[in-house]
Structures are given as C-alpha cells and as structure tokens.
Enzyme design. Structure first.
Site, PDB file in Angstrom:
ATOM      1  CG  HIS A 123      24.819  21.847  60.674  1.00  0.00           C
ATOM      2  ND1 HIS A 123      23.571  21.556  60.169  1.00  0.00           N
ATOM      3  CD2 HIS A 123      24.944  23.198  60.595  1.00  0.00           C
ATOM      4  CE1 HIS A 123      22.972  22.678  59.802  1.00  0.00           C
ATOM      5  NE2 HIS A 123      23.788  23.693  60.049  1.00  0.00           N
ATOM      6  CD  GLU A 124      27.732  25.311  62.103  1.00  0.00           C
ATOM      7  OE1 GLU A 124      27.914  25.974  61.054  1.00  0.00           O
ATOM      8  OE2 GLU A 124      26.655  25.345  62.736  1.00  0.00           O
ATOM      9  CG  HIS A 127      26.860  25.659  57.000  1.00  0.00           C
ATOM     10  ND1 HIS A 127      25.853  25.645  56.058  1.00  0.00           N
ATOM     11  CD2 HIS A 127      26.236  25.697  58.213  1.00  0.00           C
ATOM     12  CE1 HIS A 127      24.679  25.673  56.664  1.00  0.00           C
ATOM     13  NE2 HIS A 127      24.880  25.693  57.973  1.00  0.00           N
ATOM     14  CG  HIS A 133      20.588  25.784  56.955  1.00  0.00           C
ATOM     15  ND1 HIS A 133      20.664  27.107  57.311  1.00  0.00           N
ATOM     16  CD2 HIS A 133      21.386  25.115  57.829  1.00  0.00           C
ATOM     17  CE1 HIS A 133      21.468  27.239  58.354  1.00  0.00           C
ATOM     18  NE2 HIS A 133      21.920  26.041  58.687  1.00  0.00           N
TER      19      HIS A 133
END
Length: 304
Positions: A123-124, A127, A133
C-alpha cells in the site's frame, strides 16, 4: 503523462493541448504531477534504507509484487550515487505512511515500522509511486457514502477528501490495495464509509491483500507502460478487451470475470466475480435472538 510528438497529451481517447493539460493538473490532480521519470521504457525508482529495522523481507516482496506487472523498477542506491530524488525507508513512530510520489529536488519518505503488514508495505509503495486512496477518487460518491458526523481519530477526516482525479476509465475497486476498511479512522469504531454495493460493506479494504488488476492497470496507464509494450509488440491498439491490457510479453492481463486469450468473453462483471470469489467470507446465519459474533470479531473472520 508526457506530451506526444505534436505537443498534445493523450488521456484515454481525449487529446489535450499542453495548456489544457497544465490547467487540469492545477485542479488537484497532483498524482499525475508526482510521476517518477521514465527512461527507455523503465520507471527507475532509487531507494535507500535509512533504518536497518525496516523489514527487508517484506520490502523485497512488495518490490517484486509491483515490479512483476508494471514497468516500475526499484533500485537500491550505491554509496556513490548522488540522486536528489529517491525513496528513503525509515521508522518514525508506529504509523505506516508515505509521501505521495516524486517531487523534484526532494526525498520521498516511506515510514514502515515493524507493525506494518506485508499488505501495508505494498500500500505505501503505491503511495510512493503516486497513487492516492481509492476513496479519494472523483467518482467515489457513486460507490461509497462517506458518513458525516463521525468522531475521527486526529488527522483522519482529511483521508476522505474528494479529489478531482482522472481515472482513465478504470472502474472503482472496493478491493484495491489503496482502499481503506469501512470503519477506519473512527474514534469509536463506527462506520466511516458505506458501500453502495452492500456485498462489499465489510469486505472493502479487506477483500484483497494483493495488488489488484485495476491497481496494476492504473500504474501502467499513468506511466504509459502499456503504450510502450504495445509498440514493442507491434500493436497499433490494445487487442485486450473488457478492461484487459497488454503486458510486456504481449499477452493480455485480464480482469476477474473475463476469459479468453484476449479477455474477449465477459462472463460476469468484475464486482459480481469478486463477490462470488469472496463468498467464502460471507454467510447467512439464522438465530432465535442469540447474539452471534465471528471468531475474529470485529474483523471479518479469516481476513486478518
């Protein structure tokens, strides 16, 4: 999104002049200004690990997961490298977090303490490549309701901001690696989001610990990976149907619910196919008034 030879910028089937594109970017579309440079068809993202306590096993696994189906390559910096822009993996506090994408002249800091799961690492990294998101998408109100009046944990209310994003005709994905769960950020474990497709109410944010087809397609579209692969495969247009896309080996990556070498058969839509796949996690329980909880309550059973 780099301009073409004639100076225009192609987004989906719409060509913008450079001036129009810059105007669009100024309207909160910062993810597309946060793209790492690409050279010879490869998006090379240099990195260093400032804190040796960052899990290299999880990090390498997350690198591999993103690299396997995109043109992104994470490259460890040598001591002699003098990059101004790179990922710096650190541990500060207990929150998993990352800056968004590339910023010229600045370091992109990614905070990965030991409490971060393997999913959080992926997930990071999303980013760090420029992804926001899922629930920030401009079309999110067609898929979720962000509940007002919730008592948020400090700083969490901003996580649900509606952004003016370009979505490249990629559908909203409840199972995106970039989606939050339905009660995240609530001080009192109340719902912060309601899924308009009720099948995904307790599953959104939990239903995939893996990077989804639509996550990969978004990265490949943002970075023009697919366009480069099409040229290498000597294809004038993408032969993959129903949301599929051409991969580096010239085969089609097909979304759930499709079949055939070119994803030409639409057996069921993606959400129906995903809900069917996840039916293992749902059940109808009839009781005579007794209270029933799952073994992992309040998490969906088995989703960890």
């Amino acid at each position: 999104m780099p301009p073409r030879e004639d100076g225009s910028v192609l987004v989906g089937d719409i060509a913008y002049s450079t001036e129009e594109w810059e105007s669009l970017l100024a309207k909160n579309l910062d993810s597309l200004k946060k793209l790492w440079p690409k050279t010879n068809g490869v998006v090379n993202i240099p990195y260093k690990i400032s804190n040796p306590e960052v899990s290299t096993a999880k990090l390498k696994g997350a690198f591999s997961a993103w690299e396997s189906k995109t043109c992104v390559k994470f490259s460890k910096m040598a001591k002699s490298d003098k990059y101004m822009e790179y990922l710096d993996f650190v541990i500060t506090g207990t929150t998993c977090s990352s800056n968004i994408g590339y910023t010229k002249g600045k370091i992109t800091s990614v905070n990965l303490p030991s409490s971060c799961s393997f999913k959080a690492f992926k997930h990071e990294l999303g980013h760090s490549m420029g992804l926001r998101h899922e629930m920030n998408r401009s079309d999110r109100d067609k898929h979720i309701i962000v509940i007002s009046g919730v008592k948020y944990k400090p700083g969490f209310d901003s996580q649900f901001a509606l952004m003016n994003t370009i979505n490249f005709d990629i559908p909203y994905d409840y199972c995106s690696i970039m989606h939050y769960t339905d009660k995240v950020g609530s001080e009192n474990y109340e719902h912060t989001m309601l899924a308009l497709d009720a099948r995904f109410q307790t599953l959104m944010g939990w239903c995939s610990t893996n990077i989804t087809h639509w996550n990969y397609k978004l990265v490949n579209t943002m970075y023009n990976c697919t366009d480069d692969w099409l040229k290498a495969c000597k294809q004038e247009s993408d032969p993959c149907k129903n949301g599929g896309y051409t991969r580096k080996d010239c085969s089609c990556a097909c979304p759930l619910g499709t079949s055939g070498d070119k994803c030409e058969n639409l057996d069921m839509n993606y959400n129906d196919a995903m809900a069917k796949k996840l039916s293992y996690y749902t059940a109808i329980i009839k009781t005579s008034g007794a209270k029933v909880t799952s073994p992992d309550y309040p998490k969906p059973s088995g989703m960890g």
